[in-house]
Enzyme design. Sequence first.
Site, short mmCIF file in Angstrom:
data_model
loop_
_atom_site.label_atom_id
_atom_site.label_comp_id
_atom_site.label_asym_id
_atom_site.label_seq_id
_atom_site.Cartn_x
_atom_site.Cartn_y
_atom_site.Cartn_z
N ASP A 17 0.96 -1.21 0.13
CA ASP A 17 0.13 0.03 -0.09
C ASP A 17 0.87 1.18 -0.15
OD1 ASP A 17 -2.12 1.74 -0.01
OD2 ASP A 17 -3.43 0.66 1.70
C1 BGC Z 1 -4.87 3.11 0.43
C2 BGC Z 1 -4.89 2.08 -1.07
C3 BGC Z 1 -5.02 3.06 -2.27
C4 BGC Z 1 -3.64 3.76 -2.16
C5 BGC Z 1 -3.24 4.67 -3.24
C6 BGC Z 1 -3.90 3.94 0.17
O1 BGC Z 1 -4.21 5.45 1.02
O2 BGC Z 1 -5.09 2.46 1.45
O3 BGC Z 1 -6.19 1.57 -1.14
O4 BGC Z 1 -5.07 2.21 -3.38
O5 BGC Z 1 -3.80 4.78 -1.04
O6 BGC Z 1 -4.09 5.94 -3.58
#
Ligand code: BGC
Length: 916
Positions: free
Chosen positions: A704
């Site tokens: 993530d």
């Molecule tokens: C989230 C993800 C997301 C990523 C990119 C994170 O804050 O948990 O699900 O895909 O950001 O935006």
Amino acid sequence: MERILDWNKYLDTAAKMVSEGIVMLKNENNALPLDADKEVAVFGRIQFHYYKSGTGSGGMVNVTKVVNILDGLIDNGIKVNEKLLDTYRKWDKENPFDLGEGWGGEPWSQKEMPLDEGLVKETAKSCETAIVIIGRTAGEEQDNRLEAGSYLLSDDEIAMLTVVRENFKKVVLLLNVGNIIDMTVINRIAPDSVLYVWQGGMTGGKGTADVLTGKVSPSGKLPDTIAYKASDYPSDANFGREKNRDIYAEDIYVGYRYFETFAKEKVLYPFGFGLSYTEFEIKTEKTEITEGAVKLSVSVKNIGSYKGKEVIEVYCEAPQGRLGKAARVLCGLEKTRELVPQEEQVVEIAVDIAKLASYDDSGVTGNKSCYVLEAGEYKFYVGSDVRSAEYACSFEQGEDLVTERLTQSLAPVESFERIKPVCEGGAFSIGREAVPVSEVDESARRLEKLPKEIAYTGDKGIKLWDVKNGKNTMDEFIAQLSDYDLSCIIRGEGMGSPRVTAGTASAFGGVSENLNGFGIPAGCCSDGPSGMRLDCGTKAFSLPNGTMIASSFNKELTSELFTFMGLEMAANKVDCLLGPGMNIHRHPLNGRNFEYFSEDPFLTGKMASAELKGMAGAGVTGTIKHFCANNRETNRHFIDSVVSERALREIYLKGFEIAVKEGGASSVMTTYGRVNGLWTAGNFDLNTVILREEWGFKGFTMTDWWANINVRGKEPDKTDLAAMARAQNDVYMVCPDGEKNDDNTLAALENGGIERCELQRNAANICGFLLHTNALKRAEGIGDTVKVINREDEEQEDDKPVQFYKVDRDITLDLSDVDTKKGTSYSFALDLSNFGIYRVIVTASSTQSELAQIPMTLFSMGTAVGTFTFNGTGGKAVSMEKETPMFSRFTTFRIYFAQNGLDLHSIRFELTDKER
Ligand code: BGC
């Protein structure tokens, strides 16, 4: 090849999904469908502000237009009481919708208009039916709370519902929410109809109106149990109680698995429940039990007077054995076509018997770390919800059968007590047992499984497409990559990397000049589960949320919808959508439930697979996330989910397993937090043993965004990319620059912290994924094109390439040429050398009256920095300022002009010395 994306068909399919995903819980007094000849009264400000989705990466899709429920009703020819509407319009203007400020800073509900009883009474004279709309958003970084305006209704909402109930003959309550909310007060006030209309994306109001007017009979089913109180949910005793840890003491007894086994009386609406305007007779006509499967032929007859669809759900009751089992487990589901009154359809459902086995994590069956089909009677129930499903057939398993022999993986390192049923006189009560702990030496396991190193050859002129075209092997290709190249390829670059589509979340693969030289393209990832998030302001399609899709129980329609999504991604040169979100609705207060499907892993896995199959047609895919047990937002970067291996395998991993094995998933995102003490970003058991060795996953994995990584027992360290790569989590999302980063990979190669063969293996995973992308086709010069037709906002000015400006510590941009017409946006991006809190100073003038309010909202990476509201300035330049954090090298901005009359002069950014 040129493919066509017909925007009208896309809109129609999404609206169909909305009308199939709406769950009607109650419909008395003939309140619905609406009588087309009668005027209705619509209450609640959400009639103008339909929540198309939650917020954060699961909802930041820029759209041209959201069809509100009000628009949908009017477009469907329903006459809406004008006086009431005007009163709301006026109040809404005077009390602007609060966008909130900053990431995760949006309020999750809005102030509601206090109702004057006189107006309600007067409206009730001309309208028999009132529609009341209540809305909630949700999002990242925070959970729902047991508070008014969050999980509970606010005082104004209660007052609104009460006075409307007292004065109207028929009351229809629509819940425009991402997640279930408390029903206690709603039940007490007793509207005639209650519908979860969820968050249906940009065309949500149309799909909703189609149901309200009876064009479509509701056919959505609850993907979660609705219990009387939040404290009735089995995880409640532990959810959010400790800052850094959540103990999953309820074990496999999540949602209906718990309620149907131990606490039927706590259920207000059972899992799978949902009404229609018509009624169905469901009969199991034939059952056949073969060696490997139970086959059921179920006839479904429409015995009411409306057309409609019905969902058939099959549940299994396995023998308690020594492991203990939930009284019901969903193991089959199908939806009928639309049946007219008296029409009948026979639905065939096959249940794979091996998949009914339970995981023995303690060895109590004598088969530790195996899936075991314990001896005894397996009973099957068929119906349209878990509670009313009727006994259909059973088979006797003579003796224990091991269906899969695995190894202990991902088990807890600390013991705790978990629920286990105790059976007395045919009834179950809650017993406890100690959870077995890990006996695995993780470091030894990694070393045992080290791949073979490929001898370094240097550049042999082999390009990635030569591997695709069968000219060279992947090993020959990888042999060319130097240690430096290997250290670059595990870096994802972003957000807003200029190597890929503007405003997207990351570039991966070809993130350096050298790597590009080998023909490795930069693949592009874009959020998220409900459509593409393009932070520079480019408009995209916003889809119904995950919970709504799950509620449709319609796999075919889901695939159809995601076929369009796939084409839209291809048209925007996006290779991986960062979705579907597949975490289990463990507790109704989890802030991201709206993105996820259900409390049930079977439904979750089937719907995710349907999405992936849909996207695959366009040469793109989704990224299944968050792998795994991402079930709480509060303190999400640090939380440790302490879960038994059995619950992980049967509940929290199961949906992912289905998506890999049946949906062909080829891209996975791990979580921010820990599972059993180890951050998932560096978890070998999770990323290598379970995902690849057991499930046969062949794609690539990513962390993530800016996730923590650690070594067991050590503090997290975001620069420890070696720990990530050793676990075979392939790409760190995200680094500011693919060419250089302050990570430890090269140093670890020197000091034995990582082996070259491990990085080569990761590089092969990434390149293996890229082999099948449109990005590679483009690099090879054979890219397909997608032509979008029937799109009204096709000629978007936003589609112009976004200009990047380099910033050391400050910059002033001259914006005097920018068009500030109401409803337009202007986008640009900064390429920062220094991160920190920046002061943003906007200078503008206006010749409008001193009392004029001319707001412009500044969005940074799709999130509102704030609204700068100018008044008339007598033509003089006036400056306003705000602060915003900037921690991403490439930061995209969008300015949205909500009113005419602003002469924009400049925008200035200055680095402050403030700490975050
Ligand atoms: C989230 C993800 C997301 C990523 C990119 C994170 O804050 O948990 O699900 O895909 O950001 O935006």
